[in-house]
Write a protein that holds these residues in place. Structure first.
Motif, PDB file in Angstrom:
ATOM      1  N   LEU A 162       0.832  -1.211   0.000  1.00  0.00           N
ATOM      2  CA  LEU A 162       0.000   0.000   0.000  1.00  0.00           C
ATOM      3  C   LEU A 162       0.863   1.257   0.000  1.00  0.00           C
ATOM      4  N   GLN A 163       1.950   1.230   0.785  1.00  0.00           N
ATOM      5  CA  GLN A 163       2.845   2.394   0.821  1.00  0.00           C
ATOM      6  C   GLN A 163       3.488   2.624  -0.547  1.00  0.00           C
ATOM      7  N   ASN A 164       3.818   1.542  -1.228  1.00  0.00           N
ATOM      8  CA  ASN A 164       4.437   1.688  -2.556  1.00  0.00           C
ATOM      9  C   ASN A 164       3.439   2.207  -3.592  1.00  0.00           C
ATOM     10  N   VAL A 165       2.182   1.776  -3.503  1.00  0.00           N
ATOM     11  CA  VAL A 165       1.178   2.310  -4.423  1.00  0.00           C
ATOM     12  C   VAL A 165       0.985   3.805  -4.165  1.00  0.00           C
ATOM     13  N   THR A 166       0.906   4.167  -2.876  1.00  0.00           N
ATOM     14  CA  THR A 166       0.753   5.584  -2.524  1.00  0.00           C
ATOM     15  C   THR A 166       1.926   6.390  -3.077  1.00  0.00           C
ATOM     16  N   ARG A 167       3.130   5.855  -2.907  1.00  0.00           N
ATOM     17  CA  ARG A 167       4.326   6.556  -3.375  1.00  0.00           C
ATOM     18  C   ARG A 167       4.300   6.693  -4.901  1.00  0.00           C
ATOM     19  N   ALA A 168       3.897   5.616  -5.571  1.00  0.00           N
ATOM     20  CA  ALA A 168       3.823   5.660  -7.036  1.00  0.00           C
ATOM     21  C   ALA A 168       2.846   6.732  -7.493  1.00  0.00           C
ATOM     22  N   ARG A 169       1.691   6.795  -6.848  1.00  0.00           N
ATOM     23  CA  ARG A 169       0.690   7.772  -7.270  1.00  0.00           C
ATOM     24  C   ARG A 169       1.178   9.193  -7.009  1.00  0.00           C
ATOM     25  N   LYS A 170       1.913   9.379  -5.881  1.00  0.00           N
ATOM     26  CA  LYS A 170       2.441  10.708  -5.575  1.00  0.00           C
ATOM     27  C   LYS A 170       3.513  11.110  -6.592  1.00  0.00           C
ATOM     28  N   LEU A 171       4.416  10.178  -6.884  1.00  0.00           N
ATOM     29  CA  LEU A 171       5.490  10.478  -7.847  1.00  0.00           C
ATOM     30  C   LEU A 171       4.907  10.771  -9.232  1.00  0.00           C
TER      31      LEU A 171
ATOM     32  N   GLU B   5      -4.376   6.376   8.479  1.00  0.00           N
ATOM     33  CA  GLU B   5      -5.433   6.927   7.612  1.00  0.00           C
ATOM     34  C   GLU B   5      -5.012   6.893   6.143  1.00  0.00           C
ATOM     35  N   ALA B   6      -3.727   7.186   5.902  1.00  0.00           N
ATOM     36  CA  ALA B   6      -3.225   7.141   4.521  1.00  0.00           C
ATOM     37  C   ALA B   6      -3.335   5.725   3.954  1.00  0.00           C
ATOM     38  N   LEU B   7      -3.076   4.736   4.805  1.00  0.00           N
ATOM     39  CA  LEU B   7      -3.195   3.338   4.344  1.00  0.00           C
ATOM     40  C   LEU B   7      -4.650   2.962   4.071  1.00  0.00           C
ATOM     41  N   LEU B   8      -5.546   3.486   4.910  1.00  0.00           N
ATOM     42  CA  LEU B   8      -6.969   3.231   4.672  1.00  0.00           C
ATOM     43  C   LEU B   8      -7.402   3.839   3.331  1.00  0.00           C
ATOM     44  N   ILE B   9      -6.959   5.066   3.075  1.00  0.00           N
ATOM     45  CA  ILE B   9      -7.316   5.719   1.804  1.00  0.00           C
ATOM     46  C   ILE B   9      -6.779   4.908   0.633  1.00  0.00           C
ATOM     47  N   GLU B  10      -5.541   4.433   0.751  1.00  0.00           N
ATOM     48  CA  GLU B  10      -4.957   3.676  -0.356  1.00  0.00           C
ATOM     49  C   GLU B  10      -5.769   2.414  -0.648  1.00  0.00           C
ATOM     50  N   GLN B  11      -6.293   1.790   0.395  1.00  0.00           N
ATOM     51  CA  GLN B  11      -7.129   0.609   0.167  1.00  0.00           C
ATOM     52  C   GLN B  11      -8.430   0.978  -0.536  1.00  0.00           C
ATOM     53  N   VAL B  12      -9.006   2.113  -0.148  1.00  0.00           N
ATOM     54  CA  VAL B  12     -10.277   2.539  -0.753  1.00  0.00           C
ATOM     55  C   VAL B  12     -10.070   2.927  -2.221  1.00  0.00           C
ATOM     56  N   GLU B  41     -11.888  12.762   0.467  1.00  0.00           N
ATOM     57  CA  GLU B  41     -10.530  12.782  -0.084  1.00  0.00           C
ATOM     58  C   GLU B  41     -10.236  11.475  -0.839  1.00  0.00           C
ATOM     59  N   ALA B  42     -10.676  10.355  -0.269  1.00  0.00           N
ATOM     60  CA  ALA B  42     -10.477   9.053  -0.936  1.00  0.00           C
ATOM     61  C   ALA B  42     -11.200   9.034  -2.286  1.00  0.00           C
ATOM     62  N   ALA B  43     -12.409   9.595  -2.330  1.00  0.00           N
ATOM     63  CA  ALA B  43     -13.164   9.628  -3.595  1.00  0.00           C
ATOM     64  C   ALA B  43     -12.446  10.502  -4.626  1.00  0.00           C
ATOM     65  N   ARG B  44     -11.889  11.625  -4.165  1.00  0.00           N
ATOM     66  CA  ARG B  44     -11.145  12.507  -5.093  1.00  0.00           C
ATOM     67  C   ARG B  44      -9.904  11.794  -5.631  1.00  0.00           C
ATOM     68  N   GLN B  45      -9.172  11.145  -4.723  1.00  0.00           N
ATOM     69  CA  GLN B  45      -7.956  10.436  -5.162  1.00  0.00           C
ATOM     70  C   GLN B  45      -8.304   9.281  -6.108  1.00  0.00           C
ATOM     71  N   THR B  46      -9.408   8.610  -5.815  1.00  0.00           N
ATOM     72  CA  THR B  46      -9.838   7.498  -6.675  1.00  0.00           C
ATOM     73  C   THR B  46     -10.162   8.024  -8.075  1.00  0.00           C
ATOM     74  N   ARG B  47     -10.875   9.155  -8.144  1.00  0.00           N
ATOM     75  CA  ARG B  47     -11.246   9.703  -9.452  1.00  0.00           C
ATOM     76  C   ARG B  47     -10.000  10.063 -10.257  1.00  0.00           C
ATOM     77  N   ARG B  48      -9.059  10.698  -9.568  1.00  0.00           N
ATOM     78  CA  ARG B  48      -7.801  11.086 -10.237  1.00  0.00           C
ATOM     79  C   ARG B  48      -7.073   9.832 -10.750  1.00  0.00           C
ATOM     80  N   GLN B  49      -7.022   8.803  -9.897  1.00  0.00           N
ATOM     81  CA  GLN B  49      -6.330   7.568 -10.271  1.00  0.00           C
ATOM     82  C   GLN B  49      -7.006   6.888 -11.457  1.00  0.00           C
ATOM     83  N   ARG B  50      -8.349   6.848 -11.440  1.00  0.00           N
ATOM     84  CA  ARG B  50      -9.060   6.200 -12.555  1.00  0.00           C
ATOM     85  C   ARG B  50      -8.827   6.934 -13.867  1.00  0.00           C
ATOM     86  N   ARG B  51      -8.763   8.263 -13.793  1.00  0.00           N
ATOM     87  CA  ARG B  51      -8.508   9.035 -15.012  1.00  0.00           C
ATOM     88  C   ARG B  51      -7.134   8.694 -15.573  1.00  0.00           C
TER      89      ARG B  51
END
Lengths: 188, 75
Positions: A162-171, B5-12, B41-51
Motif C-alpha cells: 500500500l505504501q508503494n502504491v501511494t508513493r507511485a501515485r504521488k510520484l 489513515e493514509a493506508l486506509l485511503i490507499e485501500q479505498v 478525499e479518498a473519492a477525489r484520489q480514486t477519481r484522479r487515479q481512474r482518469r
C-alpha cells in the motif's frame, strides 16, 4: 469533444461486452462525477460499479429518446437513486438525505484526454522507481483483486504494498505537475 | 493525516470491492473506518487515479471498467 455514446447501444443490447467496455470508457467519469457530492456518505466506487453492472443488465430495454446519451443519462439517474437508497439503509439523517436529493442533476456532457496527454502520463509512469512501479502495475493489471492478493503476487507485505502504491501515485502526480499537467482539469 | 489513515485511503482507492450474498457490490471495509472528510478525499484520489488508468490503457479502460467487465464476463 462531445460524443453520443448511444452509438454503442445496439451492440450492447446484443450482449457484446466489448461494446459495453467502449461505452464505459466514455461514461465512467461522468457517472462517478455525479456521485462526488455524496462521497462523505457512500463509497462512490462501490455504487459506481453496481450501477455499471445494472446498466449492462437494463441496456437491452433502453430506447433512444431523440436526445444524445440516453444510456448515460439513465446510468446517472440510477447511480444517484442507488446512492440515496444506500444512505437511507445506513440511516443517515433524513434532513441530510433530503438536502442531497435536491442537488441538481449533473450534465451528461463529456470530453476525453488527448493523445499527447496520454503520452505524458505514460512517460511519467516509465520514470517510476522499481518497487512503486511494480506495486502500481499490479493494481493496474489486477483491478478486481484484493490488495492482499496483489501484495503476495509482487512479494510484498500488505502495508509495504500500500505504501508503494501511494508513493507511485504521488510520484506520478509530481511528475505530471512538473510538466504542467493538472490531472483534475486536463483529464476531466 | 496519520499513516494509518493514509493506508486506509490507499485501500479505498483500489477497484476491488467485496460482494454480498446476492452478488451486489459492497463498500470497501476500509471505507467504513474513514471519517467523512477523508471519505471525500479518498473519492477525489480514486477519481484522479481512474482518469490516469484510463489514459494509460490502450482501450481507455480504468480499473473500475476492468473490474466491471470481468464480472460481466463471468469473473
Amino acid at each position: 469533444m462531445d460524443q453520443d455514446l448511444d452509438a454503442y447501444l445496439p451492440d450492447i443490447a446484443a450482449g457484446d461486452p466489448d461494446a459495453f467496455g467502449r461505452w464505459v470508457a466514455g461514461a465512467e467519469d461522468r457517472v462517478r462525477g455525479s456521485l462526488m457530492g455524496l462521497a462523505a456518505h457512500v463509497d462512490v466506487e462501490a455504487v459506481l460499479q453496481e450501477t455499471l453492472l445494472r446498466t449492462w443488465q437494463v441496456a437491452p430495454r433502453v430506447r433512444p429518446d431523440g436526445r444524445p446519451n440516453a444510456l448515460l443519462r439513465l446510468a446517472i439517474r440510477a447511480a444517484r437513486n442507488l446512492a440515496l437508497s444506500e444512505l437511507r439503509k445506513a440511516r443517515v439523517r433524513p434532513a441530510v438525505v433530503a438536502d442531497l436529493e435536491r442537488l441538481p442533476e449533473p450534465s451528461a456532457a463529456m470530453s476525453g484526454p488527448d493523445p499527447l496527454l496520454r503520452r505524458v502520463i505514460a512517460a511519467c509512469r516509465e520514470r517510476l522507481p522499481g518497487k512503486p512501479a511494480a506495486a502500481l502495475l499490479a493494481r493496474l493489471q489486477g483491478p478486481g483483486k484484493a490488495d492482499r492478493d496483489l501484495a503476495e503476487l509482487v512479494g510484498m507485505k500488505l502495508n509495504t504494498f500500500l505504501q508503494n502504491v501511494t508513493r507511485a501515485r504521488k510520484l506520478l502526480g509530481d511528475c505530471l505537475s512538473k510538466r504542467g499537467v493538472d490531472v483534475d482539469l486536463e483529464l476531466a | 493525516m496519520t499513516r494509518d489513515e493514509a493506508l486506509l485511503i490507499e485501500q479505498v482507492v483500489s477497484a476491488w470491492r467485496p460482494r454480498d450474498a446476492d452478488g451486489g457490490v459492497r463498500a470497501h471495509p476500509a471505507w467504513h473506518d474513514l471519517p467523512d472528510t477523508l471519505r471525500e478525499e479518498a473519492a477525489r484520489q480514486t477519481r484522479r487515479q481512474r482518469r490516469m488508468e484510463a489514459a494509460l490503457d490502450p482501450d481507455g479502460l480504468s480499473g473500475t471498467a476492468k473490474a466491471v467487465l470481468a464480472r460481466i464476463r463471468g469473473g
